[in-house]
Design a protein around this motif. Structure first.
Motif, short mmCIF file in Angstrom:
data_model
loop_
_atom_site.label_atom_id
_atom_site.label_comp_id
_atom_site.label_asym_id
_atom_site.label_seq_id
_atom_site.Cartn_x
_atom_site.Cartn_y
_atom_site.Cartn_z
N TRP A 55 -17.56 2.53 -91.73
CA TRP A 55 -16.15 2.84 -91.86
C TRP A 55 -15.86 4.23 -91.30
CZ3 TRP A 55 -13.58 2.39 -97.37
CH2 TRP A 55 -12.21 2.61 -97.28
N HIS A 56 -16.67 5.18 -91.69
CA HIS A 56 -16.51 6.56 -91.23
C HIS A 56 -16.60 6.65 -89.70
CE1 HIS A 56 -17.01 10.90 -90.92
NE2 HIS A 56 -18.06 10.66 -90.15
N ASN A 57 -17.63 6.05 -89.13
CA ASN A 57 -17.83 6.15 -87.68
C ASN A 57 -16.79 5.36 -86.89
OD1 ASN A 57 -20.26 7.87 -87.05
ND2 ASN A 57 -21.04 6.58 -88.70
N ALA A 58 -16.39 4.21 -87.39
CA ALA A 58 -15.34 3.45 -86.73
C ALA A 58 -14.02 4.21 -86.80
CB ALA A 58 -15.20 2.07 -87.36
N SER A 69 -9.92 -1.94 -79.88
CA SER A 69 -9.88 -3.12 -80.74
C SER A 69 -11.18 -3.26 -81.53
CB SER A 69 -9.60 -4.37 -79.92
OG SER A 69 -10.57 -4.54 -78.91
N GLU A 70 -12.30 -2.86 -80.94
CA GLU A 70 -13.57 -2.93 -81.67
C GLU A 70 -13.56 -1.99 -82.87
OE1 GLU A 70 -18.41 -2.54 -81.14
OE2 GLU A 70 -17.14 -2.03 -79.45
N ALA A 71 -13.05 -0.79 -82.68
CA ALA A 71 -13.00 0.17 -83.79
C ALA A 71 -12.08 -0.34 -84.90
CB ALA A 71 -12.54 1.54 -83.29
N HIS A 72 -10.92 -0.91 -84.54
CA HIS A 72 -10.02 -1.48 -85.54
C HIS A 72 -10.72 -2.58 -86.33
CE1 HIS A 72 -6.07 0.35 -84.90
NE2 HIS A 72 -6.34 0.36 -83.60
N ALA A 73 -11.39 -3.46 -85.62
CA ALA A 73 -12.09 -4.57 -86.28
C ALA A 73 -13.20 -4.06 -87.19
CB ALA A 73 -12.66 -5.53 -85.23
N MET A 74 -13.92 -3.03 -86.74
CA MET A 74 -15.01 -2.49 -87.55
C MET A 74 -14.47 -1.82 -88.82
SD MET A 74 -18.33 -2.13 -87.85
CE MET A 74 -18.96 -2.44 -86.21
#
Length: 99
Positions: A55-58, A69-74
């Motif tokens: 959560w922190h890294n995303a 979009s990958e960061a949002h999904a993560m």
């Protein structure tokens, strides 16, 4: 960030000596590297079921590139899989015990 690359390429095509566009392209490339590193760290954390870390890294990746979009999904996956979606509102993953 794709649009930024297109705009910078266009500016440099019109004026190859445009130092501002060149510096912006370098900054963009640097930011993409930081985003990619944060996403890689988030993926590694998720693979180990370390959801607060993911959560922190995303979230860090999102702060660099809000269109990822990958960061949002993560972030969404980390919130759900950490169980935080069932918790009352409060501090985020970096301050689990409060300020």
């Amino acid at each position: 960030m794709r649009t930024a690359h297109i705009e910078l390429a266009s500016a440099l095509a019109k004026d190859p000596s445009n130092s501002e566009a060149f510096m912006l392209r370098q900054d963009l490339t640097s930011r993409e590297g930081a985003r990619d590193a944060a996403l890689s760290a988030a993926r590694n954390c998720a693979a180990q079921h370390m959801w607060n870390c993911a959560w922190h890294n995303a979230g860090k990746a999102l702060s660099i590139d809000s269109s990822s979009s990958e960061a949002h999904a993560m972030v969404r996956r980390s919130i759900v899989d950490s169980g935080a979606i069932n918790l009352p509102p409060g501090p985020g993953p970096d301050m689990p015990d409060g300020p």
